[in-house]
Design a protein around this motif. Structure first.
Motif, PDB file in Angstrom:
ATOM      1  N   ASN A  60       0.857  -1.186   0.000  1.00  0.00           N
ATOM      2  CA  ASN A  60       0.000   0.000   0.000  1.00  0.00           C
ATOM      3  C   ASN A  60       0.892   1.235   0.000  1.00  0.00           C
ATOM      4  OD1 ASN A  60      -1.800   2.077   0.408  1.00  0.00           O
ATOM      5  ND2 ASN A  60      -2.885   1.110   2.092  1.00  0.00           N
ATOM      6  N   PRO A  61       0.987   1.962  -1.122  1.00  0.00           N
ATOM      7  CA  PRO A  61       1.904   3.111  -1.190  1.00  0.00           C
ATOM      8  C   PRO A  61       1.574   4.216  -0.205  1.00  0.00           C
ATOM      9  CG  PRO A  61       0.420   3.067  -3.089  1.00  0.00           C
ATOM     10  CD  PRO A  61       0.234   1.759  -2.383  1.00  0.00           C
ATOM     11  N   ALA A  62       0.328   4.306   0.260  1.00  0.00           N
ATOM     12  CA  ALA A  62      -0.032   5.347   1.216  1.00  0.00           C
ATOM     13  C   ALA A  62       0.760   5.215   2.513  1.00  0.00           C
ATOM     14  CB  ALA A  62      -1.539   5.291   1.507  1.00  0.00           C
ATOM     15  N   ASN A  63       1.106   3.983   2.901  1.00  0.00           N
ATOM     16  CA  ASN A  63       1.806   3.743   4.164  1.00  0.00           C
ATOM     17  C   ASN A  63       3.266   4.162   4.134  1.00  0.00           C
ATOM     18  OD1 ASN A  63      -0.421   2.672   5.568  1.00  0.00           O
ATOM     19  ND2 ASN A  63      -0.072   0.643   4.696  1.00  0.00           N
ATOM     20  N   LEU A  64       3.772   4.595   2.974  1.00  0.00           N
ATOM     21  CA  LEU A  64       5.148   5.073   2.895  1.00  0.00           C
ATOM     22  C   LEU A  64       5.375   6.307   3.758  1.00  0.00           C
ATOM     23  CD1 LEU A  64       5.926   4.732  -0.926  1.00  0.00           C
ATOM     24  CD2 LEU A  64       7.008   3.456   0.931  1.00  0.00           C
ATOM     25  N   VAL A  65       4.315   7.037   4.075  1.00  0.00           N
ATOM     26  CA  VAL A  65       4.439   8.257   4.876  1.00  0.00           C
ATOM     27  C   VAL A  65       5.164   7.988   6.194  1.00  0.00           C
ATOM     28  CG1 VAL A  65       3.098   9.959   6.182  1.00  0.00           C
ATOM     29  CG2 VAL A  65       2.448   9.385   3.852  1.00  0.00           C
ATOM     30  N   TYR A  66       5.017   6.780   6.738  1.00  0.00           N
ATOM     31  CA  TYR A  66       5.616   6.458   8.024  1.00  0.00           C
ATOM     32  C   TYR A  66       7.119   6.217   7.934  1.00  0.00           C
ATOM     33  CZ  TYR A  66       0.768   5.920   9.442  1.00  0.00           C
ATOM     34  OH  TYR A  66      -0.568   6.144   9.694  1.00  0.00           O
ATOM     35  N   ASN A  67       7.682   6.154   6.730  1.00  0.00           N
ATOM     36  CA  ASN A  67       9.129   5.972   6.563  1.00  0.00           C
ATOM     37  C   ASN A  67       9.838   7.317   6.678  1.00  0.00           C
ATOM     38  OD1 ASN A  67       8.048   3.546   4.460  1.00  0.00           O
ATOM     39  ND2 ASN A  67       9.711   3.011   5.843  1.00  0.00           N
ATOM     40  N   ASN A  68      10.236   7.680   7.899  1.00  0.00           N
ATOM     41  CA  ASN A  68      10.946   8.935   8.136  1.00  0.00           C
ATOM     42  C   ASN A  68      12.459   8.774   8.022  1.00  0.00           C
ATOM     43  OD1 ASN A  68       8.674  10.604   8.608  1.00  0.00           O
ATOM     44  ND2 ASN A  68       8.470   9.744  10.669  1.00  0.00           N
ATOM     45  N   PHE A  69      12.919   7.527   7.906  1.00  0.00           N
ATOM     46  CA  PHE A  69      14.326   7.248   7.633  1.00  0.00           C
ATOM     47  C   PHE A  69      14.491   6.959   6.147  1.00  0.00           C
ATOM     48  CE2 PHE A  69      13.916   6.122  12.104  1.00  0.00           C
ATOM     49  CZ  PHE A  69      15.068   6.654  12.658  1.00  0.00           C
ATOM     50  N   SER A  70      15.731   7.063   5.682  1.00  0.00           N
ATOM     51  CA  SER A  70      16.057   6.518   4.368  1.00  0.00           C
ATOM     52  C   SER A  70      16.250   5.019   4.564  1.00  0.00           C
ATOM     53  CB  SER A  70      17.322   7.162   3.812  1.00  0.00           C
ATOM     54  OG  SER A  70      17.101   8.525   3.524  1.00  0.00           O
ATOM     55  N   THR A  71      15.473   4.213   3.850  1.00  0.00           N
ATOM     56  CA  THR A  71      15.446   2.769   4.078  1.00  0.00           C
ATOM     57  C   THR A  71      15.791   2.029   2.794  1.00  0.00           C
ATOM     58  OG1 THR A  71      13.700   3.045   5.738  1.00  0.00           O
ATOM     59  CG2 THR A  71      14.042   0.834   4.865  1.00  0.00           C
ATOM     60  N   PHE A  72      16.747   1.111   2.913  1.00  0.00           N
ATOM     61  CA  PHE A  72      17.140   0.262   1.795  1.00  0.00           C
ATOM     62  C   PHE A  72      16.904  -1.187   2.188  1.00  0.00           C
ATOM     63  CE2 PHE A  72      20.455  -2.315  -0.338  1.00  0.00           C
ATOM     64  CZ  PHE A  72      20.067  -2.113  -1.647  1.00  0.00           C
ATOM     65  N   GLN A  73      16.191  -1.943   1.342  1.00  0.00           N
ATOM     66  CA  GLN A  73      15.915  -3.345   1.616  1.00  0.00           C
ATOM     67  C   GLN A  73      16.258  -4.211   0.417  1.00  0.00           C
ATOM     68  OE1 GLN A  73      11.746  -2.727   3.809  1.00  0.00           O
ATOM     69  NE2 GLN A  73      12.574  -4.782   4.149  1.00  0.00           N
ATOM     70  N   VAL A  74      16.845  -5.369   0.684  1.00  0.00           N
ATOM     71  CA  VAL A  74      17.188  -6.318  -0.356  1.00  0.00           C
ATOM     72  C   VAL A  74      17.054  -7.713   0.239  1.00  0.00           C
ATOM     73  CG1 VAL A  74      19.659  -6.366   0.186  1.00  0.00           C
ATOM     74  CG2 VAL A  74      18.889  -6.874  -2.144  1.00  0.00           C
ATOM     75  N   ALA A 103      13.457   3.566  -0.028  1.00  0.00           N
ATOM     76  CA  ALA A 103      12.456   4.584   0.314  1.00  0.00           C
ATOM     77  C   ALA A 103      13.130   5.722   1.063  1.00  0.00           C
ATOM     78  CB  ALA A 103      11.346   3.986   1.163  1.00  0.00           C
ATOM     79  N   PHE A 104      12.628   6.927   0.868  1.00  0.00           N
ATOM     80  CA  PHE A 104      13.219   8.088   1.525  1.00  0.00           C
ATOM     81  C   PHE A 104      12.150   9.166   1.709  1.00  0.00           C
ATOM     82  CE2 PHE A 104      13.711   8.241  -3.017  1.00  0.00           C
ATOM     83  CZ  PHE A 104      13.371   9.526  -3.382  1.00  0.00           C
ATOM     84  N   PRO A 105      12.227   9.930   2.802  1.00  0.00           N
ATOM     85  CA  PRO A 105      11.264  11.021   3.014  1.00  0.00           C
ATOM     86  C   PRO A 105      11.655  12.255   2.209  1.00  0.00           C
ATOM     87  CG  PRO A 105      12.764  10.889   4.873  1.00  0.00           C
ATOM     88  CD  PRO A 105      13.123   9.749   3.949  1.00  0.00           C
ATOM     89  N   ILE A 106      10.687  12.859   1.557  1.00  0.00           N
ATOM     90  CA  ILE A 106      10.910  14.129   0.848  1.00  0.00           C
ATOM     91  C   ILE A 106      10.505  15.278   1.769  1.00  0.00           C
ATOM     92  CG2 ILE A 106      10.240  15.527  -1.138  1.00  0.00           C
ATOM     93  CD1 ILE A 106       9.866  12.927  -2.690  1.00  0.00           C
ATOM     94  N   MET A 107       9.333  15.146   2.397  1.00  0.00           N
ATOM     95  CA  MET A 107       8.892  16.035   3.467  1.00  0.00           C
ATOM     96  C   MET A 107       8.518  15.126   4.630  1.00  0.00           C
ATOM     97  SD  MET A 107       6.485  18.664   1.269  1.00  0.00           S
ATOM     98  CE  MET A 107       6.011  19.570   2.750  1.00  0.00           C
ATOM     99  N   PRO A 108       9.425  14.901   5.599  1.00  0.00           N
ATOM    100  CA  PRO A 108       9.188  13.928   6.664  1.00  0.00           C
ATOM    101  C   PRO A 108       7.815  14.088   7.323  1.00  0.00           C
ATOM    102  CG  PRO A 108      11.414  14.775   6.809  1.00  0.00           C
ATOM    103  CD  PRO A 108      10.723  15.578   5.747  1.00  0.00           C
ATOM    104  N   GLY A 109       7.083  12.970   7.383  1.00  0.00           N
ATOM    105  CA  GLY A 109       5.756  12.978   7.962  1.00  0.00           C
ATOM    106  C   GLY A 109       4.664  13.439   7.027  1.00  0.00           C
ATOM    107  N   LYS A 110       5.042  13.942   5.855  1.00  0.00           N
ATOM    108  CA  LYS A 110       4.071  14.458   4.893  1.00  0.00           C
ATOM    109  C   LYS A 110       4.150  13.766   3.532  1.00  0.00           C
ATOM    110  CE  LYS A 110       2.324  17.746   7.513  1.00  0.00           C
ATOM    111  NZ  LYS A 110       0.881  17.763   7.908  1.00  0.00           N
ATOM    112  N   TRP A 111       5.367  13.439   3.100  1.00  0.00           N
ATOM    113  CA  TRP A 111       5.543  12.885   1.751  1.00  0.00           C
ATOM    114  C   TRP A 111       6.800  12.032   1.724  1.00  0.00           C
ATOM    115  CZ3 TRP A 111       7.073  16.370  -3.041  1.00  0.00           C
ATOM    116  CH2 TRP A 111       7.203  15.559  -4.171  1.00  0.00           C
ATOM    117  N   SER A 112       6.641  10.782   1.372  1.00  0.00           N
ATOM    118  CA  SER A 112       7.766   9.874   1.212  1.00  0.00           C
ATOM    119  C   SER A 112       7.655   9.176  -0.142  1.00  0.00           C
ATOM    120  CB  SER A 112       7.810   8.825   2.322  1.00  0.00           C
ATOM    121  OG  SER A 112       8.136   9.415   3.566  1.00  0.00           O
ATOM    122  N   SER A 113       8.810   8.814  -0.696  1.00  0.00           N
ATOM    123  CA  SER A 113       8.846   8.198  -2.012  1.00  0.00           C
ATOM    124  C   SER A 113       9.661   6.914  -1.952  1.00  0.00           C
ATOM    125  CB  SER A 113       9.455   9.169  -3.026  1.00  0.00           C
ATOM    126  OG  SER A 113       9.352   8.669  -4.342  1.00  0.00           O
TER     127      SER A 113
END
Length: 414
Positions: A60-74, A103-113
């Protein structure tokens, strides 16, 4: 430790993918893969309404908002399957790259990509059939060797946004691409008939764009207690491609004599409309219990020449951390997960719908900082060993690395 995890990540990326055989992957686009991360896989594959601060949510892409860290997964997946049925038995093992995402926050708590790669479908099968040629009084027989391999991959770009009053929306754009190679080798021979071998080879190649929309809401019950809701929707879309057909003449020993291109044609496979709902109850830093329901309208999609069922997937899972802040006991800081899922597949074999049932469990082992080593295991059963079907009993192991850090932030002090 972060250098070690990065090295493991590079090994996974460069590793060769070898898939375990699945008898039923000859259908449609092949075996459809779960689109979540190891933490979701370990929780019974829930994730639509189960957000995580420490892992990327690819369901669910909406839940990306909670990623306030830069996260790398493999991660890597190993698949072991056993087959059983009427006069049929066997086994196979395979594995390869399971997922890769950042994943990384563009505007922490508001917009993550986020962007990454996930396998959408897998094709790997090898079946045989034999019989007598009608009208030859049993003097001439035919043997068919059917093989297939390949699959499709999703390269995705996702964005999640926080709207007023904790309402979340998200969008994931998928570029679905890949190829499927199918070969049928027919051998004909018998009394006073010399052996003749010929192979029909078809190469299907696909590439196209499709989208998935997401929404979410987090309701605070009391301090540290929350209920999360999520929904996803993907409209019906066309997956366009091409098909190339070749005729290969073989010697009696299987050597290639001549390859004749038969022709090339356009393909269109309709990806079905998808709708999913999810909900979870969360006690912050202690436990989560999640539930997902997902359906796809395959009866209105697929190929015109083939009939499909509407698919249905139900998943239930939980995650538990004994003591998140305990500095003296490592095992109390581990996140333990378990769950199960039931999946009614879209494919029909011998006029029967295929079902898949699985039990999942796993753990997320904390390492340096906020990073982790993620482990997940699934025992599953696909199909049945009666009514002309074959039962596949399988075991999947997923090993993943998650690196969380605050990247791209300008230092104020050295």
């Amino acid at each position: 430790m972060k250098r070690i995890l990065a090295g493991v990540a590079c090994f996974f990326v460069l590793g060769h993918i070898v898939l375990a055989q699945s008898i039923y992957s000859f259908q449609g686009l092949g075996s459809l893969n779960h689109q979540g991360m190891p933490n979701n896989f370990a929780m019974g594959e829930v994730g639509i309404g189960t957000p995580s601060v420490w892992h990327i949510n690819t369901q669910n892409p909406a839940n990306l908002v909670y990623n306030n860290f830069s996260t790398f997964q493999v991660g890597l997946e190993v698949d072991r399957r056993k087959f059983s049925g009427d006069d049929v038995s066997g086994s196979d093992t395979g594995g390869g790259l399971r997922f890769l995402a950042y994943a990384f926050p563009i505007m922490p708590g508001k917009w993550s990509s986020s962007f990454g790669v996930l396998p959408y479908s897998s094709v790997s099968y090898n079946t045989f059939s034999s019989g007598e040629i009608p009208g030859t009084d049993g003097d001439v027989s035919q043997i068919s060797d059917n093989r297939g391999e390949g699959g499709l991959t999703n390269f995705f770009w996702s964005n999640g946004f926080m709207i007023k009053n904790k309402f979340l929306v998200g969008l994931r754009i998928n570029y679905t691409f890949g190829s499927i190679e199918k070969k049928t080798t027919i051998s004909i021979g018998g009394t006073d008939v010399p052996l003749s071998n010929v192979t029909y080879e078809e190469l299907e190649s696909y590439s196209d764009l499709n989208v998935l929309f997401g929404a979410g809401y987090k309701h605070k019950i009391s301090d540290g207690r929350y209920i999360n809701f999520g929904a996803i929707y993907s409209p019906k879309s066309s997956l366009n491609g091409t098909s190339e057909l070749f005729l290969i003449r073989l010697t009696n020993t299987g050597g290639e004599i001549e390859t004749v291109p038969v022709g090339e044609s356009s393909l269109q496979f309709d990806l079905p409309q998808l709708f999913g709902l999810g909900a979870s109850y969360e006690r912050a830093n202690l436990y989560k219990i999640g539930f997902d329901l997902e359906t796809q309208r395959w009866s209105k999609a697929g190929e015109v020449a083939q009939r499909y069922n509407n698919s249905l997937k139900v998943a239930l899972g939980m995650e538990w951390t004994p003591d998140y802040d305990n500095v003296s006991s490592y095992f109390k800081r581990i996140k333990y997960s378990a769950g199960f899922n039931y999946y009614k597949l879209p494919y029909i074999v011998n006029d029967q719908a295929l079902t898949d049932f699985g039990i999942n469990f796993g753990a997320s082992l904390p390492v340096s900082g906020f990073s982790s080593l993620d482990l997940a295991f699934k025992w599953g059963q696909l199909g049945e060993s009666s009514n002309g079907l074959i039962k596949e009993t399988y075991y999947k192991i997923v090993i993943g690395a998650t690196i969380n850090d605050r990247w791209f932030i300008k230092r104020k002090y050295d």
